[in-house]
Design a protein around this motif. Structure first.
Motif, short mmCIF file in Angstrom:
data_model
loop_
_atom_site.label_atom_id
_atom_site.label_comp_id
_atom_site.label_asym_id
_atom_site.label_seq_id
_atom_site.Cartn_x
_atom_site.Cartn_y
_atom_site.Cartn_z
N GLY A 179 -8.74 -17.26 37.45
CA GLY A 179 -8.97 -18.10 36.34
C GLY A 179 -7.64 -18.84 35.74
O GLY A 179 -7.62 -20.00 35.75
N LEU A 180 -7.02 -18.01 35.17
CA LEU A 180 -5.70 -18.38 34.50
C LEU A 180 -4.63 -19.10 35.61
O LEU A 180 -4.00 -20.20 35.18
CB LEU A 180 -4.81 -17.29 33.74
CG LEU A 180 -5.92 -16.51 32.73
CD1 LEU A 180 -4.88 -15.58 32.13
CD2 LEU A 180 -6.00 -17.83 31.55
N LYS A 207 -12.50 -27.50 39.83
CA LYS A 207 -11.48 -26.25 39.63
C LYS A 207 -11.32 -25.88 38.18
O LYS A 207 -11.66 -24.69 37.83
CB LYS A 207 -10.26 -26.48 40.48
CG LYS A 207 -10.54 -26.56 42.03
CD LYS A 207 -9.07 -26.30 42.62
CE LYS A 207 -9.29 -26.02 44.08
NZ LYS A 207 -7.93 -25.96 44.71
N VAL A 208 -11.22 -26.78 37.47
CA VAL A 208 -10.99 -26.25 35.84
C VAL A 208 -12.29 -25.65 35.30
O VAL A 208 -12.16 -24.45 34.64
CB VAL A 208 -10.33 -27.40 35.15
CG1 VAL A 208 -10.44 -27.07 33.51
CG2 VAL A 208 -8.91 -27.90 35.41
N ALA A 209 -13.26 -26.44 35.54
CA ALA A 209 -14.65 -25.97 34.89
C ALA A 209 -14.92 -24.58 35.38
O ALA A 209 -15.36 -23.79 34.69
CB ALA A 209 -15.80 -26.92 35.25
N LEU A 210 -15.05 -24.35 36.84
CA LEU A 210 -15.03 -23.02 37.44
C LEU A 210 -14.09 -22.15 37.11
O LEU A 210 -14.57 -20.93 36.81
CB LEU A 210 -15.20 -23.31 39.00
CG LEU A 210 -16.45 -24.19 39.49
CD1 LEU A 210 -16.22 -24.60 41.26
CD2 LEU A 210 -17.86 -23.37 39.30
N ALA A 211 -12.86 -22.29 36.86
CA ALA A 211 -12.00 -21.14 36.67
C ALA A 211 -12.53 -20.82 34.67
O ALA A 211 -12.44 -19.78 34.58
CB ALA A 211 -10.51 -21.98 36.61
N LEU A 249 -14.01 -24.68 47.16
CA LEU A 249 -12.92 -25.48 47.05
C LEU A 249 -11.74 -24.93 47.45
O LEU A 249 -10.77 -25.58 48.15
CB LEU A 249 -12.71 -25.57 45.46
CG LEU A 249 -13.97 -26.40 44.71
CD1 LEU A 249 -13.73 -26.49 43.18
CD2 LEU A 249 -14.10 -27.87 45.42
N LEU A 250 -11.34 -23.79 47.61
CA LEU A 250 -10.31 -22.98 47.88
C LEU A 250 -10.25 -23.12 49.41
O LEU A 250 -9.11 -23.20 50.01
CB LEU A 250 -10.04 -21.58 47.39
CG LEU A 250 -9.72 -21.26 46.12
CD1 LEU A 250 -10.03 -19.93 45.54
CD2 LEU A 250 -8.47 -21.64 45.89
N THR A 251 -11.25 -22.89 50.17
CA THR A 251 -11.60 -23.23 51.53
C THR A 251 -10.99 -24.49 52.01
O THR A 251 -10.32 -24.94 52.66
CB THR A 251 -12.81 -22.80 51.83
OG1 THR A 251 -13.24 -21.39 51.77
CG2 THR A 251 -13.11 -22.96 53.57
#
Length: 124
Positions: free
Chosen positions: A13-14, A59-63, A86-88
């Motif tokens: 996350g960070l 990405k920010v919301a999921l982190a 998203l990373l895939t």
């Protein structure tokens, strides 16, 4: 919840928040192609400009959800799976433009961590 799960949530996350909020306009060795910031990286991948904002928001919301899952465990699996998708995509974009494998390594490492968080952390 065990300490390994919490540690991985915080690391992933960070780290994602760092990439998208702190270092978005900085050059790193992990950027796709010869990009010096996130917008240039998306251009190198041949993606439209708006996609940078959409992916960044997701990405920010999921982190944030992954970090919030420390206190709200029901968020853990959906956040980890969402980030995993998203990373895939990040890994595939590096392959698309024939980047050296090392540029995909952070995304692959975080994908593995998200896989653990989504599917294995409940067993350990």
């Amino acid at each position: 919840m065990d300490y390994l799960t919490i540690a991985l949530q915080l690391i992933v996350g960070l780290s994602i928040l760092n990439v998208w909020l702190v270092n978005a306009n900085k050059s790193t060795q992990w950027r796709g192609g010869s990009a010096t910031n996130i917008k240039e990286e998306f251009e190198a991948y041949g993606l439209p400009g708006w996609s940078c904002y959409l992916i960044g928001f997701l990405k920010v919301a999921l982190a944030l959800a992954l970090i919030a899952a420390i206190w709200f465990p029901k968020l853990l699996q959906p956040a980890a799976i969402g980030l995993g998708f998203l990373l895939t995509g990040s890994i595939l974009m590096h392959f698309k433009i024939n980047d050296p494998i090392k540029k995909s390594f952070p995304a692959f490492l975080f994908l593995c961590m998200c896989g653990y968080l989504a599917f294995l952390s409940q067993y350990f």
